[in-house]
Design an enzyme around this catalytic site. Structure first.
Site, short mmCIF file in Angstrom:
data_model
loop_
_atom_site.label_atom_id
_atom_site.label_comp_id
_atom_site.label_asym_id
_atom_site.label_seq_id
_atom_site.Cartn_x
_atom_site.Cartn_y
_atom_site.Cartn_z
N ASN A 1 21.43 -11.76 -0.07
CA ASN A 1 20.32 -10.82 -0.19
C ASN A 1 20.83 -9.48 0.30
O ASN A 1 21.35 -9.40 1.42
CB ASN A 1 19.14 -11.30 0.65
CG ASN A 1 18.03 -10.27 0.74
OD1 ASN A 1 17.84 -9.48 -0.18
ND2 ASN A 1 17.31 -10.26 1.84
N GLY A 2 20.72 -8.44 -0.53
CA GLY A 2 21.21 -7.13 -0.12
C GLY A 2 21.96 -6.47 -1.26
O GLY A 2 21.86 -6.91 -2.42
N HIS B 1 -5.40 22.89 -11.53
CA HIS B 1 -4.10 23.58 -11.59
C HIS B 1 -3.17 22.88 -12.56
O HIS B 1 -1.95 23.07 -12.49
CB HIS B 1 -3.49 23.65 -10.19
CG HIS B 1 -4.33 24.47 -9.25
ND1 HIS B 1 -4.38 25.84 -9.30
CD2 HIS B 1 -5.21 24.10 -8.28
CE1 HIS B 1 -5.22 26.29 -8.38
NE2 HIS B 1 -5.75 25.24 -7.76
N CYS C 1 14.91 -10.80 -2.80
CA CYS C 1 15.63 -12.06 -2.81
C CYS C 1 15.31 -12.88 -1.56
O CYS C 1 15.19 -12.33 -0.47
CB CYS C 1 17.15 -11.90 -2.87
SG CYS C 1 17.73 -10.96 -4.28
N LYS D 1 -2.50 0.61 -6.31
CA LYS D 1 -2.90 -0.77 -6.56
C LYS D 1 -3.05 -1.01 -8.07
O LYS D 1 -2.65 -2.05 -8.58
CB LYS D 1 -4.24 -1.09 -5.87
CG LYS D 1 -4.12 -1.40 -4.41
CD LYS D 1 -3.41 -2.71 -4.15
CE LYS D 1 -2.68 -2.73 -2.83
NZ LYS D 1 -1.50 -1.90 -2.67
N LYS E 1 8.03 -8.25 -2.56
CA LYS E 1 7.23 -7.94 -1.37
C LYS E 1 8.02 -7.12 -0.36
O LYS E 1 7.50 -6.20 0.25
CB LYS E 1 6.77 -9.26 -0.75
CG LYS E 1 5.92 -9.09 0.49
CD LYS E 1 4.51 -8.73 0.13
CE LYS E 1 3.61 -8.52 1.30
NZ LYS E 1 2.46 -7.67 0.95
N GLU F 1 -3.69 5.25 -2.43
CA GLU F 1 -3.60 3.79 -2.34
C GLU F 1 -4.35 3.13 -3.52
O GLU F 1 -3.88 2.16 -4.10
CB GLU F 1 -4.14 3.32 -0.99
CG GLU F 1 -4.29 1.82 -0.81
CD GLU F 1 -3.01 1.03 -0.97
OE1 GLU F 1 -1.93 1.61 -1.11
OE2 GLU F 1 -3.11 -0.22 -0.99
N TRP G 1 15.58 -11.22 -6.96
CA TRP G 1 14.99 -9.98 -7.49
C TRP G 1 16.19 -9.15 -7.93
O TRP G 1 16.96 -8.65 -7.11
CB TRP G 1 14.19 -9.27 -6.41
CG TRP G 1 13.46 -8.06 -6.91
CD1 TRP G 1 12.24 -8.04 -7.50
CD2 TRP G 1 13.90 -6.70 -6.84
NE1 TRP G 1 11.89 -6.75 -7.81
CE2 TRP G 1 12.88 -5.90 -7.42
CE3 TRP G 1 15.03 -6.06 -6.36
CZ2 TRP G 1 12.98 -4.50 -7.53
CZ3 TRP G 1 15.13 -4.67 -6.47
CH2 TRP G 1 14.11 -3.92 -7.04
N ARG H 1 9.51 -12.66 -2.46
CA ARG H 1 10.62 -11.73 -2.27
C ARG H 1 11.37 -11.44 -3.58
O ARG H 1 12.22 -10.55 -3.63
CB ARG H 1 11.61 -12.30 -1.26
CG ARG H 1 11.01 -12.60 0.07
CD ARG H 1 12.05 -13.19 1.00
NE ARG H 1 13.08 -12.22 1.32
CZ ARG H 1 12.98 -11.34 2.32
NH1 ARG H 1 11.93 -11.33 3.07
NH2 ARG H 1 13.95 -10.50 2.56
N GLU I 1 0.45 -1.18 -9.65
CA GLU I 1 1.20 -2.38 -9.27
C GLU I 1 0.75 -3.64 -9.98
O GLU I 1 1.57 -4.42 -10.43
CB GLU I 1 1.02 -2.66 -7.77
CG GLU I 1 1.79 -1.80 -6.85
CD GLU I 1 1.69 -2.31 -5.42
OE1 GLU I 1 0.58 -2.26 -4.86
OE2 GLU I 1 2.70 -2.76 -4.87
O1 M6R Z 1 6.95 -3.87 4.17
P1 M6R Z 1 6.58 -2.43 4.03
O2 M6R Z 1 5.18 -2.13 4.48
O3 M6R Z 1 7.58 -1.52 4.70
O4 M6R Z 1 6.65 -2.14 2.49
C1 M6R Z 1 6.48 -0.85 1.98
C2 M6R Z 1 6.17 -0.91 0.51
O5 M6R Z 1 7.21 -1.51 -0.19
C3 M6R Z 1 4.88 -1.66 0.21
O6 M6R Z 1 3.80 -1.10 0.89
C4 M6R Z 1 4.59 -1.64 -1.31
O7 M6R Z 1 4.25 -0.37 -1.73
C5 M6R Z 1 3.50 -2.68 -1.61
N1 M6R Z 1 3.85 -3.40 -2.78
C6 M6R Z 1 2.16 -2.08 -1.77
O8 M6R Z 1 1.20 -2.92 -2.27
#
Ligand code: M6R
Length: 610
Positions: free
Chosen positions: A99-100, A506, A2, A487, A605, A483, A73, A27, A490
């Protein structure tokens, strides 16, 4: 999670709020709204993205020079008109953005319903607006009513509140959710993040937990919860809005991928002198004395940042010979971890606001640990609360999927482990020089990989019909493969799973069949033969294999269907290079499938809720 904005001044508030919200859409983007004061409070909100709000506003002709706005969000209740913020009380004289998460909202809601309050949304936020109305019955001022309401709330909040009865002020309160106050000339602002303010001012206050800001046109007053005035320095933002624009790229993600050579150059220029045998991390206060007492390092983070922390863990163990563990922040604090003054914690975060990581930091500090924050956002809560900060210096990262911040996090892990290794005498001058020279070559090597973009794009397009993809690697390659798989999940919305290469047999190998796609990461030369054997095992079962390998590796060509080569480098640094093709591969798969790359579904984000 948010975005909130607020404006008070002489200009029309609506366009300022909408512009601000545009920069905060990363956000959250499932609904949005604005409330403007003009003798009464007018409210316009809508389900959907900001462009939908703009369309709705088009017909509303809202006028007024004070207002608040929100992009959501969803946490409590689906994205809908009624659940969108701002929320108002039944008398329609108070509007609030939040926000929260309010943890005790069910009890509060029941209590308020019993008192006759009518709820129109499913949100936790609506509870606050009714709670303020109820508190007004027993308090003298609007501020007191807000404070009384805040004292009843458990959870996290950044609030912006306006009232018809208090027409000259925006009141903002913060607890565990970020809030920045922008200081203008004859006008003032609130926002969840700096980009929303940059068109108007570079002078900001970062609100701390349990602080209140009272914004009038001509003044900003900061108070604690007992109404004592808080004095703090104005922070001057030095970076530019250009950094938060797309600069001709189709998406922020692609722009940020291409920014990596420059980011690396800037970061390394600040930290490494090509003739020196020391790393320049002056702002880090850790020294030999402190390290003498450290018997364990916890690296704590979430998501992508946790994969960088995973690399940091391996390096600290291998290079500095300190016992290190990586813990996912959301799990860490419930594990009853053993933390004391001999513990070093390194939190890794782009935003510096991630709720779980922040909670781990606070827990560690409470137990006497020394905390280093490797964060990107300057002035973020983690940066302010840690004992030591290493800024990533990646510049603003707008795309939800992290790319350049991840690379900068890796560099931070390299630098911290080299610094600690040097302080502990585990890296000699010759080894240091080898590492230093390899680090300095990274920007040019990334450029070389980016020059193969077309090749990687074609490879991605060839695999647009895959239903899932396996990523494998060993050691640091395994960290990189985590990673790579994230990606794909996501932004391409495909099932992608990463395994340590040796683990396949395994269990997961049962999933391999004709046409399965597997990405094998081969950056670690000393483990290469072993991973190649694992690749052979999946090839024998019909999988199609893409490999990412170091230039000069001829062996892999004979086994994999496609190979993406990256320049060879020091073993510690390969994680960064093998990841660049992973970023481009995921990006072009997502584009090929027609997804909204910068704003993937269900994500935000900055995850400021647990
Ligand atoms: O702001 P941060 O690096 O603490 O955020 C951590 C994760 O939320 C962030 O890396 C998330 O996994 C991203 N969307 C990755 O692309």
């Amino acid at each position: 999670m948010c975005g909130i904005v607020g404006y008070i001044g002489d200009r029309e508030a609506t366009p300022i709020l909408v512009e601000g919200l545009k920069t905060l859409e990363y956000r959250g983007y499932d609904s949005a709204g604005v409330a403007i004061y003009n003798d009464k409070i007018d409210l316009v909100k809508t389900k959907g993205r900001l462009k939908d709000l703009v369309k709705t506003l088009g017909d509303s002709n809202m006028k007024g020079t004070m207002g608040i706005g929100h992009t959501r969000w969803a946490t409590h209740g689906e994205p809908s008109y009624l659940n969108a913020h701002p929320h108002m009380n039944s008398d329609v004289d108070i509007a609030l953005v939040h926000n929260g998460i309010i943890e005790n909202y069910i009890e509060l809601r029941e209590e308020l319903i019993e008192k006759g309050y009518k709820f129109v949304s499913e949100t936790d936020t609506e509870t606050i607006v009714h709670l303020i109305t109820e508190s007004e019955k027993t308090t003298d001022t609007f501020l007191d009513a807000i404070l009384a309401a805040a004292s009843r709330i458990d959870g996290s909040y950044a609030l912006g509140v306006i009232s018809h009865k208090n027409p000259d002020e925006i009141i903002a309160v913060r607890k565990e959710s970020p809030l920045v106050i922008g200081i203008g000339e004859g006008e003032n602002f609130i926002a969840s993040d700096i980009p929303a303010l940059l068109k108007h001012t570079r002078n900001v206050y970062f609100l701390e937990d349990n602080e209140i800001a009272i914004l009038r046109k001509e003044s900003v007053k900061l108070l604690d919860m007992d109404k004592n005035e808080v004095k703090k320095e104005i922070f001057r933002v030095t970076w530019d809005m250009d950094a938060a624009e797309k600069a001709g790229f189709n998406h922020f993600m692609l722009k940020e991928i291409h920014e990596q050579p420059r980011v690396m150059r800037d970061v390394l220029a600040q930290r490494i002198d090509e003739t020196s045998t020391e790393i320049k991390l002056d702002q880090l206060k850790i020294d030999k004395e402190l390290l003498k007492r450290v018997n364990k390092v916890y690296l704590v983070a979430c998501g992508t940042a946790s994969y960088a922390a995973e690399v940091g863990k391996e390096l600290l163990q291998k290079v500095a010979r300190i016992p290190a563990v990586m813990e996912t922040a959301s799990e860490f604090r419930y594990k009853d971890p053993i933390i004391d003054e001999n513990t070093l914690m390194i939190v890794v975060s782009q935003s510096g606001e991630t709720a779980d990581t922040l909670a781990a930091l606070r827990m560690a500090k409470k137990s006497g640990a020394y905390v280093i924050a490797a964060v990107n956002v300057v002035g973020s809560t983690m940066a302010r609360e840690a004992d030591d900060v290493l800024y990533l210096c990646a510049g603003p990262e707008i795309a939800v999927a992290s790319t350049k911040a991840y690379s900068a996090q890796l560099v931070a892990m390299y630098l911290i482990s080299i610094k600690i290794g040097r302080l502990l005498g585990k890296i000699n001058d010759t080894e240091f020089i080898e590492l230093r020279d390899a680090l300095l070559k990274l920007p040019t090597q990334i450029e070389k990989i980016l020059a193969r973009e077309e090749e990687i794009k074609m490879l991605a397009y060839k695999h647009l019909d895959m239903k899932n993809i396996f990523y494998i690697g060993r050691g640091l390659d395994y960290a990189a493969s985590l990673e790579g798989a994230l990606k794909i999940k996501e932004i391409a919305y495909l099932h992608a799973e990463s395994y340590p290469a040796g683990e396949l047999k395994h269990g997961p190998i049962a999933l391999i069949e004709n046409g399965s796609v597997l990405m094998g990461i081969l950056g670690q030369e000393y483990l290469m033969e072993k991973t190649i054997s694992n690749i052979k095992e999946v090839k024998a079962r019909g999988a199609e294999v893409i490999a990412i390998a170091l230039e000069g590796n001829e062996k892999v060509k004979k086994i994999a269907d496609d190979v993406i080569y990256v320049p060879a480098t020091h073993w510690m640094l390969t994680t960064l290079l093998v990841n660049i093709p992973q970023q481009l591969f995921a990006y072009y798969i997502a584009c090929g499938l027609g997804h909204d790359v910068d704003k993937p579904r269900n994500l935000a984000k900055s995850v400021t809720v647990e």
